[in-house]
Structure formats: C-alpha cells, structure tokens
Design a protein around this motif. Structure first.
Motif, PDB file in Angstrom:
ATOM      1  N   GLY A 207       1.101  -0.988  -0.130  1.00  0.00           N
ATOM      2  CA  GLY A 207       0.093   0.410  -0.316  1.00  0.00           C
ATOM      3  C   GLY A 207       0.919   1.341  -0.006  1.00  0.00           C
ATOM      4  N   GLU A 208       2.428   1.369   1.303  1.00  0.00           N
ATOM      5  CA  GLU A 208       2.590   2.504   1.032  1.00  0.00           C
ATOM      6  C   GLU A 208       3.434   2.469  -1.105  1.00  0.00           C
ATOM      7  OE1 GLU A 208       5.670   2.255   4.018  1.00  0.00           O
ATOM      8  OE2 GLU A 208       6.230   4.473   3.239  1.00  0.00           O
ATOM      9  N   ALA A 209       3.956   1.712  -1.187  1.00  0.00           N
ATOM     10  CA  ALA A 209       4.637   1.714  -2.290  1.00  0.00           C
ATOM     11  C   ALA A 209       3.524   2.340  -3.136  1.00  0.00           C
ATOM     12  CB  ALA A 209       5.772   0.617  -2.160  1.00  0.00           C
ATOM     13  N   MET A 210       2.267   1.790  -3.301  1.00  0.00           N
ATOM     14  CA  MET A 210       1.292   2.576  -4.602  1.00  0.00           C
ATOM     15  C   MET A 210       1.167   3.740  -4.258  1.00  0.00           C
ATOM     16  SD  MET A 210      -2.192   0.297  -5.317  1.00  0.00           S
ATOM     17  CE  MET A 210      -1.370  -1.370  -5.438  1.00  0.00           C
ATOM     18  N   LEU A 211       0.850   4.035  -3.062  1.00  0.00           N
ATOM     19  CA  LEU A 211       0.358   5.322  -2.871  1.00  0.00           C
ATOM     20  C   LEU A 211       1.519   6.198  -2.825  1.00  0.00           C
ATOM     21  CD1 LEU A 211      -1.911   6.245  -1.410  1.00  0.00           C
ATOM     22  CD2 LEU A 211      -2.346   4.367  -1.347  1.00  0.00           C
ATOM     23  N   LYS A 212       2.559   5.634  -3.331  1.00  0.00           N
ATOM     24  CA  LYS A 212       3.815   6.481  -3.084  1.00  0.00           C
ATOM     25  C   LYS A 212       3.974   7.047  -4.655  1.00  0.00           C
ATOM     26  CE  LYS A 212       7.152   6.584   0.918  1.00  0.00           C
ATOM     27  NZ  LYS A 212       8.366   5.675   1.084  1.00  0.00           N
ATOM     28  N   MET A 213       3.993   6.312  -5.602  1.00  0.00           N
ATOM     29  CA  MET A 213       3.671   6.194  -6.406  1.00  0.00           C
ATOM     30  C   MET A 213       2.881   7.003  -7.294  1.00  0.00           C
ATOM     31  SD  MET A 213       2.804   3.025  -9.343  1.00  0.00           S
ATOM     32  CE  MET A 213       1.125   3.521  -9.376  1.00  0.00           C
ATOM     33  N   PHE A 214       1.583   7.244  -6.867  1.00  0.00           N
ATOM     34  CA  PHE A 214       0.967   8.070  -7.463  1.00  0.00           C
ATOM     35  C   PHE A 214       1.030   9.543  -6.939  1.00  0.00           C
ATOM     36  CE2 PHE A 214      -3.035   4.350  -6.512  1.00  0.00           C
ATOM     37  CZ  PHE A 214      -3.104   4.186  -7.685  1.00  0.00           C
ATOM     38  N   MET A 215       1.698   9.382  -5.922  1.00  0.00           N
ATOM     39  CA  MET A 215       1.875  10.704  -5.373  1.00  0.00           C
ATOM     40  C   MET A 215       3.121  11.412  -6.611  1.00  0.00           C
ATOM     41  SD  MET A 215       0.235  11.756  -2.928  1.00  0.00           S
ATOM     42  CE  MET A 215      -0.948  10.770  -1.139  1.00  0.00           C
ATOM     43  N   LYS A 216       2.949  10.266  -6.670  1.00  0.00           N
ATOM     44  CA  LYS A 216       5.240  10.843  -7.472  1.00  0.00           C
ATOM     45  C   LYS A 216       4.754  11.338  -8.991  1.00  0.00           C
ATOM     46  CE  LYS A 216       8.920   9.259  -4.750  1.00  0.00           C
ATOM     47  NZ  LYS A 216       9.317   8.501  -4.862  1.00  0.00           N
ATOM     48  N   LEU A 217       3.680   9.867  -9.267  1.00  0.00           N
ATOM     49  CA  LEU A 217       2.822   9.989 -10.429  1.00  0.00           C
ATOM     50  C   LEU A 217       1.730  11.405 -10.789  1.00  0.00           C
ATOM     51  CD1 LEU A 217       2.920   8.234 -12.972  1.00  0.00           C
ATOM     52  CD2 LEU A 217       0.565   7.425 -12.809  1.00  0.00           C
ATOM     53  N   TYR A 218       1.555  11.835  -9.856  1.00  0.00           N
ATOM     54  CA  TYR A 218       0.723  12.500 -10.315  1.00  0.00           C
ATOM     55  C   TYR A 218       1.261  14.396  -9.551  1.00  0.00           C
ATOM     56  CZ  TYR A 218      -2.966   9.616 -10.481  1.00  0.00           C
ATOM     57  OH  TYR A 218      -3.945   8.202 -10.504  1.00  0.00           O
ATOM     58  N   ASN A 219       2.839  13.928  -9.025  1.00  0.00           N
ATOM     59  CA  ASN A 219       2.700  15.261  -8.416  1.00  0.00           C
ATOM     60  C   ASN A 219       2.676  16.057  -7.745  1.00  0.00           C
ATOM     61  OD1 ASN A 219       5.520  17.099  -8.156  1.00  0.00           O
ATOM     62  ND2 ASN A 219       4.457  18.882 -10.333  1.00  0.00           N
ATOM     63  N   ILE A 220       2.092  15.777  -6.318  1.00  0.00           N
ATOM     64  CA  ILE A 220       1.620  15.303  -5.080  1.00  0.00           C
ATOM     65  C   ILE A 220       2.984  15.596  -3.747  1.00  0.00           C
ATOM     66  CG2 ILE A 220      -0.239  15.500  -3.738  1.00  0.00           C
ATOM     67  CD1 ILE A 220      -1.703  13.855  -5.759  1.00  0.00           C
ATOM     68  N   GLU A 221       2.737  16.359  -3.757  1.00  0.00           N
ATOM     69  CA  GLU A 221       3.462  16.637  -2.656  1.00  0.00           C
ATOM     70  C   GLU A 221       3.142  16.011  -0.692  1.00  0.00           C
ATOM     71  OE1 GLU A 221       6.205  20.243  -1.030  1.00  0.00           O
ATOM     72  OE2 GLU A 221       6.068  20.446  -3.743  1.00  0.00           O
ATOM     73  N   TRP A 222       3.359  15.450  -0.391  1.00  0.00           N
ATOM     74  CA  TRP A 222       2.706  14.676   0.821  1.00  0.00           C
ATOM     75  C   TRP A 222       3.622  14.947   2.395  1.00  0.00           C
ATOM     76  CZ3 TRP A 222       5.879  11.436  -2.849  1.00  0.00           C
ATOM     77  CH2 TRP A 222       7.056  11.556  -1.555  1.00  0.00           C
ATOM     78  N   ILE A 223       3.408  15.087   2.903  1.00  0.00           N
ATOM     79  CA  ILE A 223       4.131  15.337   4.668  1.00  0.00           C
ATOM     80  C   ILE A 223       3.164  14.211   4.901  1.00  0.00           C
ATOM     81  CG2 ILE A 223       4.368  16.411   6.572  1.00  0.00           C
ATOM     82  CD1 ILE A 223       4.005  19.013   5.227  1.00  0.00           C
ATOM     83  N   THR A 224       3.540  12.930   6.172  1.00  0.00           N
ATOM     84  CA  THR A 224       2.822  12.283   6.492  1.00  0.00           C
ATOM     85  C   THR A 224       3.415  12.809   8.286  1.00  0.00           C
ATOM     86  OG1 THR A 224       4.475  10.868   6.365  1.00  0.00           O
ATOM     87  CG2 THR A 224       3.123   9.892   5.489  1.00  0.00           C
ATOM     88  N   ASP A 225       2.579  12.198   8.950  1.00  0.00           N
ATOM     89  CA  ASP A 225       2.526  11.896  10.738  1.00  0.00           C
ATOM     90  C   ASP A 225       2.786  14.324  11.052  1.00  0.00           C
ATOM     91  OD1 ASP A 225       3.678  11.707  13.417  1.00  0.00           O
ATOM     92  OD2 ASP A 225       6.227  11.015  13.087  1.00  0.00           O
ATOM     93  N   ALA A 226       1.390  14.308   9.752  1.00  0.00           N
ATOM     94  CA  ALA A 226       1.577  15.511   9.722  1.00  0.00           C
ATOM     95  C   ALA A 226       0.727  15.976  11.575  1.00  0.00           C
ATOM     96  CB  ALA A 226       1.063  16.717   8.914  1.00  0.00           C
ATOM     97  N   SER A 227       0.797  17.722  12.089  1.00  0.00           N
ATOM     98  CA  SER A 227      -0.079  17.645  12.982  1.00  0.00           C
ATOM     99  C   SER A 227      -0.302  19.548  13.144  1.00  0.00           C
ATOM    100  CB  SER A 227       0.685  17.318  14.362  1.00  0.00           C
ATOM    101  OG  SER A 227      -0.431  17.100  15.526  1.00  0.00           O
ATOM    102  N   ILE A 228      -1.527  19.325  13.103  1.00  0.00           N
ATOM    103  CA  ILE A 228      -1.839  21.176  12.490  1.00  0.00           C
ATOM    104  C   ILE A 228      -1.397  22.470  13.415  1.00  0.00           C
ATOM    105  CG2 ILE A 228      -3.350  22.691  11.300  1.00  0.00           C
ATOM    106  CD1 ILE A 228      -4.367  19.728   9.621  1.00  0.00           C
ATOM    107  N   LYS A 229      -0.993  23.017  13.537  1.00  0.00           N
ATOM    108  CA  LYS A 229      -0.836  24.178  14.820  1.00  0.00           C
ATOM    109  C   LYS A 229      -1.952  24.897  14.659  1.00  0.00           C
ATOM    110  CE  LYS A 229       2.395  27.278  16.902  1.00  0.00           C
ATOM    111  NZ  LYS A 229       3.693  27.605  16.768  1.00  0.00           N
ATOM    112  N   LYS A 230      -1.988  25.997  13.687  1.00  0.00           N
ATOM    113  CA  LYS A 230      -3.161  26.293  13.396  1.00  0.00           C
ATOM    114  C   LYS A 230      -2.872  27.062  11.710  1.00  0.00           C
ATOM    115  CE  LYS A 230       0.419  30.784  13.066  1.00  0.00           C
ATOM    116  NZ  LYS A 230       0.624  31.513  13.681  1.00  0.00           N
ATOM    117  N   ILE A 231      -4.758  27.089  11.864  1.00  0.00           N
ATOM    118  CA  ILE A 231      -5.076  27.911  10.561  1.00  0.00           C
ATOM    119  C   ILE A 231      -4.837  29.292   9.877  1.00  0.00           C
ATOM    120  CG2 ILE A 231      -7.263  27.195   8.676  1.00  0.00           C
ATOM    121  CD1 ILE A 231      -7.388  24.541  10.181  1.00  0.00           C
ATOM    122  N   GLU A 232      -4.606  29.438   9.227  1.00  0.00           N
ATOM    123  CA  GLU A 232      -5.506  31.202   8.809  1.00  0.00           C
ATOM    124  C   GLU A 232      -6.404  31.533   7.523  1.00  0.00           C
ATOM    125  OE1 GLU A 232      -1.783  33.677  11.540  1.00  0.00           O
ATOM    126  OE2 GLU A 232      -1.481  31.981   9.955  1.00  0.00           O
TER     127      GLU A 232
END
Ligand SMILES: Cc1cc2nc3c(=O)[nH]c(=O)nc-3n(C[C@H](O)[C@H](O)[C@H](O)COP(=O)(O)OP(=O)(O)OC[C@H]3O[C@@H](n4cnc5c(N)ncnc54)[C@H](O)[C@@H]3O)c2cc1C
Length: 404
Positions: A207-232
């Motif tokens: 699953g991880e390899a497939m999702l990484k492949m999709f992200m690269k293929l579609y030119n999407i930047e990703w951040i895992t383990d993300a915690s949001i501090k604030k939304i402006e």
C-alpha cells in the motif's frame, strides 16, 4: 410483542431494521426507526459532488415505501438522549419513546475543535462529509478553476476517515487536469498517518509503495505524521513549523459519536462511541446494541506520534447492522449464543477511487493478523467504484438489505 427502536436509518440503521423484520416475521413485534430524514444517502459518492460528477439527489432515495411494505414504522425526528435505566429515548419534537431493545446507529458528528479555523463557519477549510458542505466545496472548486493557486488536502490529527480524503485528493488532481489548470496548482497532501497508505488499519501489503507511486506520478507533495498547529486565511501551519500556503483546502476532521449519544454518558466512551463487545451488545445494558460508525472501535496497533483513528467503512457498518438484528432476534426467540464477530475480524472490502482510476482493497480481516490481504489497482477507469454505488443503491432501494 416486543418493541425494537432503531436510531438512524443509513447504512447500519436501515440494514438493521430490514434484517430485523426478516428475522422476526412481518407481523410480530414492533420495529420503529427514528431518524431526522426519510432519505437514504450513499455517503461514499459525496467525494464526487464537489466536481459535479454527482449531485446529492443522484445518491439519495426515499426509504418510506420499503418501510411501509415491510411494516416498519418511521418517526421523522431527532433523538436527543437515551435513558437506558428506563429504556426510553427522548426525542426533539415528539413524545419520549420506550423500547424493549434499542439499536444505536446514529453515525458520527465532526469534531471541529481540534484546530482553530476548521469550523465551516470560519469559511477557510472545505469539507466533504455532509451534503451541504460537499455542495459548498463545489463552489470553492469552481472559484479555484477561475483563479488557480495552491491546494492543501488531508486529514487533521485525530482523524480516522483518511481513505475518503485520499479519494478526494486524486479526484482533485484529475479534475484540475481535465479543466487544464493543473500546472497552476501546487497540490499538497497532509496526513496524521505515520506513512502513506496506513489508512488507520496499520496498512496493506504494497500500500505504501502504491500510494507513493501515485503521489509522484501526479506530482503531489506529501507530509505524513502531520499535526496542524493553526489555520489562517491563506496559510496552514504544522506543529513542526512548516507553512503551507493555500487558496483552497479540504481537511477531514476527527469524528466523535452523534450528539444524542454524547448526551447519554452511561452508554458511551469519552468520544461518544457506544461500548460493546463483538456481539455489538452494550457491556452493561444488555438490551442496547450499536452498529456502524456509532460503535467504539480501538486500533489494535500502537500509534506512536500523531494521533489518528480507525476508519469505519460501509461494509462493516452493513455487517454490524445485520449482526445486531440477528442477535436481537435470537434474544427474542430465546436462541443462544449470540453471533460474535469483533470489528477487526470483519473482512475488508473497499474500492478507493484514484481519479478515474481505482484500487481494490481486499483482506480477510480489517485488522492484522490477516491471512489474506491485497491491493489491486485498476488504472483504466473507476468502473468498480461506480458499480458498487449502483449495486448498493439498487439493493437498498428494493429492500434487499440482506444481500452482501
Ligand atoms: C466522504 C466519505 C466517503 C466515504 N467513502 C467510503 C467508501 O468509499 N467506502 C466505504 O466503505 N465507506 C466510505 N465511507 C464511510 C461510510 O460512509 C460509513 O461507513 C457509513 O456511512 C456508516 O454508516 P452508519 O449508518 O453507521 O452512519 P451514517 O451513514 O452516518 O448514518 C447515520 C444515521 O443516523 C442518523 N442520525 C444522526 N443523528 C441522529 C439522531 N440524533 N437521532 C436519530 N437519527 C440520527 C442520520 O440521519 C443517519 O440516518 C465514507 C465516508 C465519508 C464521510
């Protein structure tokens, strides 16, 4: 003559009510469903509403004709509290209603308090969980097409429905390409998962390899383990200081039990989910059962950093609705033992839309250990996802809820 009251009438509640009638015979025992709407909503297709591929009316149907045919009473109202000591449900408009058995299938509500700025009324972050907000997201998407800019999509800390957010992400990429503005949109994916494709079920093989492949293929930047501090207004800041600019953003918030259950503390945990065992019978109040999203399900693996939850998808919601109905029928008929199948041991059957492509997720158990688990991509179309929608609406519209 027993009275069974079912709260909620979507995947779990509708299935439970129809299965109860099938188990108990047409005339015996009273089945009463309480829900604020008499329309069934096929929630998984809400991911397509922002892109105009589905209208909300396309994915709804009226449940009353089937309920009339099956001698199931329907009260269009909102439950506000359950008093399990007195076997009573308090309703918003109507008189309180008593039960011999209760099925809680009230789904979830969103917890927007996890980060400031997430609430729909703050008008910063889009949402696809309920029809009204999915329709609002369509307006935001059309505005983006006219004036393109960076887009952030993902899930906040504590979220559990990452799968739907992935689907929306890939559909966004696909639609931006179709509308010929993808080159002007920087696309970011942020997720509390420790790695891509964890999905809140500790991942699937490959699953991880497939999702990484999709992200690269579609030119999407990703951040895992993300915690949001604030939304402006134009920036989302993560707890590690990363700043993500956005013109449009969609974030999946955490879910908690529906307000009626939060108002009924004897039955629920601190998040408002009903505490049951694998029979879906409440630990203490043995005439109270829960099905679908309303059930408390804890992950069976360790979550080390950013918190996230277990997804409760349509198939297990349907299965638990059936188990609950069969178990109540067994109690009424004096048959024992009850069916016992804990959530994590229900098979995983899911189709993830990947923007006119799709991935089939199949496993013999939702949770590890699994003896069989596979992710199969279909890069030609999303025929399986469409077929599933058509099948599900067809079978439920005709009251064949007993079908898989
Ligand atoms: C955007 C999105 C995409 C998804 N995609 C998929 C997918 O591709 N595949 C998949 O398997 N799953 C998917 N899911 C998950 C799936 O939709 C859920 O598993 C399913 O809807 C759960 O069914 P449920 O009956 O438990 O809850 P719900 O479908 O939420 O139904 C809850 C019911 O309770 C009623 N209710 C609420 N409050 C009260 C009250 N106070 N009194 C009485 N009734 C009340 C509601 O009106 C409703 O009838 C998706 C979810 C989302 C949000």
């Amino acid at each position: 003559m027993k009275r069974i009251v079912v709260l909620g009438s979507n995947f779990a509640g509708y299935t439970a009510a129809i299965q109860l009638r099938k188990q108990l015979g047409k005339k015996e025992n009273e089945i009463i469903v309480v829900a604020p709407s008499h329309e069934f909503l096929y929630v998984p297709s809400l991911i397509w509403v922002p892109f105009g591929r589905r209208k909300v009316e396309d994915i709804k149907f009226d449940i009353l004709p089937i309920f009339r045919k099956k001698n199931i009473q329907f009260i269009q109202d909102k439950a506000v509290q359950v008093d399990p000591e007195h076997n009573t449900v308090h309703l918003e408009a109507e008189e309180p209603i008593c039960y011999d058995y209760l099925v809680v299938a009230t789904g979830v509500q969103m917890n927007f308090d996890v980060v400031d700025g997430l609430k729909p009324e703050d008008n910063k972050i889009e949402n696809i969980v309920i029809p009204r907000l999915a329709q609002k997201t369509q307006h935001a998407f059309e505005a983006l097409i006219k004036d393109p800019g960076p887009v952030v999509i993902g899930a906040t800390q504590g979220a559990s429905c990452m799968g739907a957010a992935y689907e929306y992400l890939f559909n966004m990429d696909n639609e931006l390409r179709r509308r010929k503005v993808r080159g002007q949109v920087k696309l970011y994916w942020i997720t509390p998962e420790p790695y891509l494709g964890n999905f809140g079920i500790d991942g699937m093989p490959g699953g991880e390899a497939m999702l990484k492949m999709f992200m690269k293929l579609y030119n999407i930047e990703w951040i895992t383990d993300a915690s949001i501090k604030k939304i402006e207004d134009n920036t989302i800041t993560l707890k590690d200081g990363t700043e993500l600019p956005y013109k449009m953003a969609m974030l999946m918030p955490p879910f908690e039990g529906a307000q009626v259950m939060k108002n009924s503390p004897a039955l629920v945990d601190d998040k408002g989910f009903v505490e049951t065992d694998g029979t879906y019978q409440h630990h203490t109040f043995k005439n109270v059962f829960a099905a679908g999203l309303a059930v408390q399900v804890r992950p069976n693996f360790e979550i080390k950093n950013t918190p996230f939850g277990v997804p409760k998808t349509g198939y297990p919601s349907d299965v638990t609705g059936k188990i609950v109905a069969k178990n109540i029928a067994r109690l009424i008929k004096g048959n024992q033992p009850l069916i016992d199948k804990e959530w994590g041991k229900i098979p995983a059957l899911c189709v993830m839309d990947a923007g006119r492509k799709e991935v089939y997720l199949v496993a013999n158990h939702l949770f590890k250990p699994r003896q069989f688990a596979i992710m199969l991509p279909n890069i030609l179309n999303d025929f399986g996802k469409v077929l599933l929608e058509k099948y599900f609406i067809w079978k439920n519209k005709r009251g064949y809820a007993q079908l898989p």
